[in-house]
Design a protein around this motif. Sequence first.
Motif, PDB file in Angstrom:
ATOM      1  N   ALA A 177      -4.614  -9.034   3.108  1.00 53.92           N
ATOM      2  CA  ALA A 177      -5.436  -9.468   1.967  1.00 53.92           C
ATOM      3  C   ALA A 177      -5.650 -10.984   2.046  1.00 53.92           C
ATOM      4  CB  ALA A 177      -4.765  -9.087   0.656  1.00 53.92           C
ATOM      5  N   SER A 216      -4.421   0.711  -1.152  1.00 54.15           N
ATOM      6  CA  SER A 216      -3.894  -0.651  -1.227  1.00 54.15           C
ATOM      7  C   SER A 216      -3.466  -0.978  -2.661  1.00 54.15           C
ATOM      8  CB  SER A 216      -4.940  -1.657  -0.757  1.00 54.15           C
ATOM      9  OG  SER A 216      -6.014  -1.720  -1.682  1.00 54.15           O
ATOM     10  N   HIS A 217      -2.414  -1.789  -2.773  1.00 53.60           N
ATOM     11  CA  HIS A 217      -1.933  -2.279  -4.069  1.00 53.60           C
ATOM     12  C   HIS A 217      -1.642  -3.775  -3.896  1.00 53.60           C
ATOM     13  CE1 HIS A 217      -1.553   1.730  -5.860  1.00 53.60           C
ATOM     14  NE2 HIS A 217      -1.115   2.125  -4.665  1.00 53.60           N
ATOM     15  N   CYS A 218      -2.731  -4.552  -3.909  1.00 52.96           N
ATOM     16  CA  CYS A 218      -2.620  -5.999  -3.718  1.00 52.96           C
ATOM     17  C   CYS A 218      -2.950  -6.711  -5.039  1.00 52.96           C
ATOM     18  CB  CYS A 218      -3.583  -6.471  -2.623  1.00 52.96           C
ATOM     19  SG  CYS A 218      -3.280  -5.678  -1.018  1.00 52.96           S
ATOM     20  N   TYR A 219      -2.163  -7.732  -5.352  1.00 52.04           N
ATOM     21  CA  TYR A 219      -2.391  -8.472  -6.599  1.00 52.04           C
ATOM     22  C   TYR A 219      -1.762  -9.856  -6.467  1.00 52.04           C
ATOM     23  CZ  TYR A 219       2.334  -6.754  -7.472  1.00 52.04           C
ATOM     24  OH  TYR A 219       3.650  -6.450  -7.357  1.00 52.04           O
ATOM     25  N   PHE A 228       0.852  -1.193   0.000  1.00 56.04           N
ATOM     26  CA  PHE A 228       0.000   0.000   0.000  1.00 56.04           C
ATOM     27  C   PHE A 228       0.885   1.239   0.000  1.00 56.04           C
ATOM     28  CE2 PHE A 228       0.607  -0.942   4.509  1.00 56.04           C
ATOM     29  CZ  PHE A 228       0.844   0.302   5.094  1.00 56.04           C
ATOM     30  N   TRP A 256      -7.785  -3.278   7.063  1.00 54.29           N
ATOM     31  CA  TRP A 256      -6.753  -2.353   7.554  1.00 54.29           C
ATOM     32  C   TRP A 256      -6.647  -2.413   9.079  1.00 54.29           C
ATOM     33  CZ3 TRP A 256      -3.793   0.442   4.176  1.00 54.29           C
ATOM     34  CH2 TRP A 256      -4.264   0.574   2.867  1.00 54.29           C
ATOM     35  N   ILE A 277      -9.824  -7.384   1.770  1.00 53.45           N
ATOM     36  CA  ILE A 277      -8.698  -6.659   2.359  1.00 53.45           C
ATOM     37  C   ILE A 277      -9.200  -6.002   3.642  1.00 53.45           C
ATOM     38  CG2 ILE A 277      -7.546  -6.212   0.147  1.00 53.45           C
ATOM     39  CD1 ILE A 277      -8.545  -3.311   0.401  1.00 53.45           C
ATOM     40  N   ASP A 285     -11.931  -0.961   2.598  1.00 56.49           N
ATOM     41  CA  ASP A 285     -11.880  -0.344   1.272  1.00 56.49           C
ATOM     42  C   ASP A 285     -10.447  -0.328   0.756  1.00 56.49           C
ATOM     43  OD1 ASP A 285     -14.622   0.219   1.325  1.00 56.49           O
ATOM     44  OD2 ASP A 285     -14.266   2.079   2.454  1.00 56.49           O
ATOM     45  N   THR A 286     -10.327  -0.325  -0.572  1.00 55.92           N
ATOM     46  CA  THR A 286      -8.986  -0.277  -1.164  1.00 55.92           C
ATOM     47  C   THR A 286      -8.323   1.072  -0.922  1.00 55.92           C
ATOM     48  OG1 THR A 286      -9.966   0.399  -3.261  1.00 55.92           O
ATOM     49  CG2 THR A 286      -9.543  -1.970  -2.935  1.00 55.92           C
TER      50      THR A 286
END
Length: 367
Positions: free
Chosen positions: A108, A56-59, A41, A76, A74, A89-90
């Motif tokens: 995640a 967030s930057h999940c992949y 993130f 927090w 996800i 929320d992202t």
Amino acid sequence: MYKTKSLQLRRSKIQMRKILLAIILLTWFLPVHGQELVVDFTFDEVCLGQITHLASHCYIIDTSGQHKDSIVSIAWDLNGDGKFNEGHDTIIDTVFQRAGLHDVGLKAITLKGVAKALYKLVPVNNLHASFSATSSCFHQPVLFTNQTVINGATTVYYLWKFGDGITSIEKNPHHTYADSGQYNVTLYASFVTGCEDSVKQFVQVSAFPSLVIEFVGDTVMRKGDSLLASLQGTFDSVKWSTNETSYTIIIKKAGYYSVEAYKNGCSGQAGFNVTISEPGSDPVISNIFTPNGDGHNDLWEILNLSDFKPCQVNVFDRYGTQVYSNSDYKNDWDGSFNGKLLANDTYYYFVRCYNNVLYKGNVNILK
């Protein structure tokens, strides 16, 4: 026999269930071979009281060729307590209530049950500008000590305005003023993120005190005579080269005399020479005596009286009142009049000895 087979079958089923449960658990907690869940993130640095944006930057990286997994949840953790229950929320916005580094986590979970979490330190910046300055004298450097309180980021930019048109970007600068006086100094402190604060403070630069010495008597004096040297003005401390700390000293010997005086942390110095002249053809009449009963210089003396006696002596105060008279002076006047010691003051004498020459001058009583 039958019971034994039944018991073995039951144990086999239990063992199989344990194996299946272990497989399920491994499938749940371990990523599928060739698939990797990446959790990351970003955040922006803000000042205290501003909104922190968290994204967030999940992949999933998939090299297995199998059915691709997907992220289904996800969560927090905004207060670093290990509980991911502050949002799902992202992108999430929050306002932290204190400055400093905040432990923020993101977790995640994928459809196939893979879970991963990541924590980062998120700064919330704040600073309070403050400084101190050493007192200084004209033409001496002033040391400025930066006392700014910093929370969050560590890189701070400073700008000093010394109140005389000169500036500096050093953290703890030295500055020498070209003149004495009071200067309004300003310190600006800021982060690259834009948080800033400033403080103003007056700095006093004092002038070196000018010393004036007044004399009663002459710096070229007869042997045995005395010289009264008095420092004029008011100072925080005074010290003569004789180690005396009074404003006034009595000098009886030849030599160089100096005085150093401090005022507002700055010192000034002054000095003078005293010489002793050879006895001449005139009586040497003391111009100072100290009738305080300490056994030193308690009587007014004509130093070479034996060469000129008898001497007629008359002494008057500043108002013309005769306070002493003697037709054959024996160096025995103790500064009293009508049984009482006279006040510290200047008195005026008239002395006529066997040579019939009238000598006039003044004598100072200093108790």
